[in-house]
Every structure is written in C-alpha cells, then in structure tokens.
Design an enzyme around this catalytic site. Structure first.
Site, PDB file in Angstrom:
ATOM      1  N   TYR A 135       0.852  -1.207   0.000  1.00  0.00           N
ATOM      2  CA  TYR A 135       0.000   0.000   0.000  1.00  0.00           C
ATOM      3  C   TYR A 135       0.880   1.248   0.000  1.00  0.00           C
ATOM      4  O   TYR A 135       0.832   2.054  -0.942  1.00  0.00           O
ATOM      5  CB  TYR A 135      -0.954  -0.016   1.191  1.00  0.00           C
ATOM      6  CG  TYR A 135      -1.838   1.215   1.278  1.00  0.00           C
ATOM      7  CD1 TYR A 135      -2.624   1.609   0.190  1.00  0.00           C
ATOM      8  CD2 TYR A 135      -1.888   1.983   2.436  1.00  0.00           C
ATOM      9  CE1 TYR A 135      -3.433   2.735   0.261  1.00  0.00           C
ATOM     10  CE2 TYR A 135      -2.705   3.104   2.520  1.00  0.00           C
ATOM     11  CZ  TYR A 135      -3.470   3.485   1.433  1.00  0.00           C
ATOM     12  OH  TYR A 135      -4.259   4.611   1.508  1.00  0.00           O
TER      13      TYR A 135
HETATM   14  N1  LIG Z   1      -9.287   5.817   4.692  1.00  0.00           N
HETATM   15  C1  LIG Z   1      -8.007   5.945   5.008  1.00  0.00           C
HETATM   16  O1  LIG Z   1      -7.552   5.507   6.076  1.00  0.00           O
HETATM   17  C2  LIG Z   1      -7.067   6.655   4.089  1.00  0.00           C
HETATM   18  C3  LIG Z   1      -5.945   7.283   4.635  1.00  0.00           C
HETATM   19  C4  LIG Z   1      -5.060   7.956   3.805  1.00  0.00           C
HETATM   20  C5  LIG Z   1      -5.297   7.984   2.454  1.00  0.00           C
HETATM   21  N2  LIG Z   1      -6.395   7.362   1.951  1.00  0.00           N
HETATM   22  C6  LIG Z   1      -6.599   7.434   0.501  1.00  0.00           C
HETATM   23  O2  LIG Z   1      -7.681   8.308   0.273  1.00  0.00           O
HETATM   24  C7  LIG Z   1      -8.381   7.902  -0.903  1.00  0.00           C
HETATM   25  C8  LIG Z   1      -9.875   7.838  -0.611  1.00  0.00           C
HETATM   26  O3  LIG Z   1     -10.105   6.855   0.368  1.00  0.00           O
HETATM   27  P1  LIG Z   1     -11.487   6.713   1.153  1.00  0.00           P
HETATM   28  O4  LIG Z   1     -11.157   6.454   2.568  1.00  0.00           O
HETATM   29  O5  LIG Z   1     -12.380   7.839   0.794  1.00  0.00           O
HETATM   30  O6  LIG Z   1     -12.047   5.311   0.616  1.00  0.00           O
HETATM   31  P2  LIG Z   1     -12.813   4.861  -0.717  1.00  0.00           P
HETATM   32  O7  LIG Z   1     -14.030   5.669  -0.920  1.00  0.00           O
HETATM   33  O8  LIG Z   1     -13.007   3.387  -0.610  1.00  0.00           O
HETATM   34  O9  LIG Z   1     -11.785   5.215  -1.870  1.00  0.00           O
HETATM   35  C9  LIG Z   1     -11.179   4.307  -2.710  1.00  0.00           C
HETATM   36  C10 LIG Z   1     -11.850   4.398  -4.064  1.00  0.00           C
HETATM   37  O10 LIG Z   1     -11.044   3.749  -5.036  1.00  0.00           O
HETATM   38  C11 LIG Z   1     -11.937   3.087  -5.930  1.00  0.00           C
HETATM   39  N3  LIG Z   1     -11.246   2.047  -6.673  1.00  0.00           N
HETATM   40  C12 LIG Z   1     -10.754   0.880  -6.214  1.00  0.00           C
HETATM   41  N4  LIG Z   1     -10.244   0.160  -7.235  1.00  0.00           N
HETATM   42  C13 LIG Z   1     -10.423   0.899  -8.370  1.00  0.00           C
HETATM   43  C14 LIG Z   1     -10.136   0.696  -9.737  1.00  0.00           C
HETATM   44  N5  LIG Z   1      -9.543  -0.427 -10.179  1.00  0.00           N
HETATM   45  N6  LIG Z   1     -10.490   1.656 -10.616  1.00  0.00           N
HETATM   46  C15 LIG Z   1     -11.079   2.782 -10.195  1.00  0.00           C
HETATM   47  N7  LIG Z   1     -11.387   3.037  -8.910  1.00  0.00           N
HETATM   48  C16 LIG Z   1     -11.067   2.087  -8.009  1.00  0.00           C
HETATM   49  C17 LIG Z   1     -13.021   2.550  -5.029  1.00  0.00           C
HETATM   50  O11 LIG Z   1     -14.178   2.191  -5.748  1.00  0.00           O
HETATM   51  P3  LIG Z   1     -15.020   0.838  -5.396  1.00  0.00           P
HETATM   52  O12 LIG Z   1     -15.248   0.867  -3.913  1.00  0.00           O
HETATM   53  O13 LIG Z   1     -16.263   0.964  -6.200  1.00  0.00           O
HETATM   54  O14 LIG Z   1     -14.136  -0.302  -5.808  1.00  0.00           O
HETATM   55  C18 LIG Z   1     -13.237   3.753  -4.109  1.00  0.00           C
HETATM   56  O15 LIG Z   1     -14.150   4.665  -4.679  1.00  0.00           O
HETATM   57  C19 LIG Z   1      -7.735   6.608  -1.366  1.00  0.00           C
HETATM   58  O16 LIG Z   1      -6.821   6.886  -2.419  1.00  0.00           O
HETATM   59  C20 LIG Z   1      -6.971   6.129  -0.151  1.00  0.00           C
HETATM   60  O17 LIG Z   1      -5.831   5.370  -0.510  1.00  0.00           O
HETATM   61  C21 LIG Z   1      -7.294   6.724   2.725  1.00  0.00           C
END
Ligand SMILES: NC(=O)c1ccc[n+]([C@@H]2O[C@H](COP(=O)([O-])OP(=O)(O)OC[C@H]3O[C@@H](n4cnc5c(N)ncnc54)[C@H](OP(=O)(O)O)[C@@H]3O)[C@@H](O)[C@H]2O)c1
Length: 251
Positions: A158
C-alpha cells in the site's frame, strides 16, 4: 493570479461516489462546479447516482461514469465524459486507491500486481490524461497516504504502491509548468471511512488515534477543504506532498 472561484469549473473526480470523493463532489456542487463523478464497482453505482443528485441539488452539474482506472482506456473515457458533457476540464482529482495490510512473506504475486495497478498505474495514467486534457492553469491532485512518512510494517504494497505518486507528481509538475498546471499529492492520516477499518484490529485503531492531536482519526471533513484550497487559492503549491494528519507522521 489566484483562482478563487470554482463556479462553472469542470472537475473530474476519480472515485467521486462516496467517502472522501463523495464529500468533495458535494462541496464542489455547493461552489457551482460541474463534476464528473467517476465510480468503479457496480456496488458504488447507487452512491454515484446519489452524489450526482446532491451536486445538482446544491447548484452544480454532474455526470456519472463507471470505469476501472487500471485500464488506460477507462481513464481516457472518464476525461472524455468531461469534455463531452461540459466542454473542457479544469481540475482533476484522483481519490482512487486500494489498501492491504499483510506481511511481505505472505503477499502473493496477484496481490502485488493488483495493489500496484490501482495505486501506481491508475494514478500515473490519470495524471497523464489530465496533462493532456486540462485547460491552462488547471490543477491535478492525487490522494496519497501519511504512511509515505512512516516507518512501519504490514503496508509494503500500500505505502509502496502509493510512493511512486510523489515522483509522478514531481515530474508532471515540471512538465506541465509552462501551462500553469499545478500537480500535488494530498496524503492524509488514517481516515475514518470504511476503507480503513478492515485492515486493522481495534487495538491498532486506538494506537493510530493516539498518534494524532485529540486522540482521533483523520476526518474527511478536514481533508476536502485542503483539496479545494489546492484547486483554488493554493495554486502556487506544485510538485508537493502534503500530510494533513493531526501530527500522525511527518518528515
Ligand atoms: N481511509 C483511510 O484511512 C485513508 C488514509 C489515507 C489515504 N487514503 C486514501 O484516500 C483515498 C480515498 O479513500 P477513502 O477512505 O475515501 O475510501 P474509498 O471511498 O473506498 O476510496 C477508494 C476508491 O477507489 C476506488 N477504486 C478501487 N479500485 C479501483 C479501480 N480499479 N479503478 C477505479 N477506482 C477504483 C473505489 O471504488 P469501489 O469501492 O467501487 O471499488 C473507491 O471509490 C484513497 O486513495 C486512499 O488510498 C485513505
């Protein structure tokens, strides 16, 4: 030269259906922007439709488009939707990502390939297509992770998969600078969304909280304004990685 107004601006939002992306779409709608709400899985389609309705209700315009952004053709189709629907693209934000917490010794080839496809390849071609399609003075913002500034176990694919984003961003910032396009990474701390919890134990969640101000996880409400800032008054930032995380990690 600061652009403070998002009214009538066209924003491509990778992963715009829910969680951080969903909130961002709604806040863009409140500012009168035209938003392309990209979503990935069929399960996210109802969220995308609801988010698009909320954008319209708030005063913006919205279209939804499904795509697997690990396929370059799908990345291009998302930007096509912006040009077809609204005539141009001004801002491109990629919130897509995939998380896995697993020891190196247990990680399979398939898991490695998938993690790097979503976190690196999709991010790269999103930046490339944004660079091709954005208007002059556009903005490109990608979502990283505060693990980029951590020294920890378990998140090799990750944090490792997100790490190249910083170099993609630096190169793009230089390569697109003559058109006034800024390119940045926002790298939040562990965020209170369903993305985070499945990889962690309750004890580790408490540890993550203990590392930030006020013993809390990062809230999406604290991240969305930073992305909006980079898309407007914060235009002078470029090639940077920001760590909004309440003091969780730094470097
Ligand atoms: N939550 C945390 O702890 C955290 C912390 C730091 C950074 N982040 C980053 O912040 C961002 C948003 O995270 P979030 O917490 O808001 O969760 P999230 O809504 O689950 O964001 C991840 C998104 O990526 C999409 N995705 C996954 N595989 C994909 C693919 N092959 N093609 C296109 N889209 C795809 C998912 O869609 P589906 O669900 O429809 O597959 C989902 O909409 C992410 O980049 C994550 O790495 C998260």
């Amino acid at each position: 030269m600061a652009e403070t107004d998002l009214r009538d601006k066209v924003v491509v939002l990778g992963g715009g259906a829910k969680n951080l992306g969903g909130l961002l779409a709604r806040q863009l709608g409140e500012r009168g922007a035209n938003v392309v709400v990209h979503y990935h899985s069929d399960a996210s389609a109802p969220d995308a439709d609801k988010t698009a309705d909320d954008v319209r209700a708030a005063g913006g315009e919205a279209v939804t488009v499904q795509g697997d952004l690990t396929r370059v053709a799908d990345v291009r189709a998302v930007f096509d939707a912006a040009v077809d629907g609204f005539g141009r693209v001004d801002v491109a934000v990629n919130t897509t990502g995939m998380v896995l917490r697993k020891p190196i010794l247990e990680t399979t080839e398939e898991e490695y390939d998938r993690m790097f496809a979503v976190n690196s390849k999709a991010a790269y071609f999103f930046i490339q297509e944004a660079g091709r399609r954005l208007s002059d003075n556009g903005k490109i913002i990608s979502l990283g992770t505060s693990l980029l500034a951590a020294f920890t176990d378990g998140y090799s694919t990750y944090a490792g998969g997100k790490a190249p984003l910083e170099h993609f961003t630096r190169a793009a910032a230089k390569e697109f600078a003559d058109r006034g396009i800024s390119v940045n990474v926002v790298a939040p701390g562990p965020m209170d969304t369903p993305f985070f919890y499945p990889q962690e134990t309750p004890e580790r969640v408490e540890f993550h909280k203990s590392q930030a101000m006020g013993n809390q996880l990062t809230q999406i409400e604290d991240i969305a304004p930073i992305i909006l800032f980079l898309a407007t008054d914060g235009w002078w930032f470029t090639g940077q990685t920001m760590f909004p995380n309440g003091g969780y990690t730094t470097r």
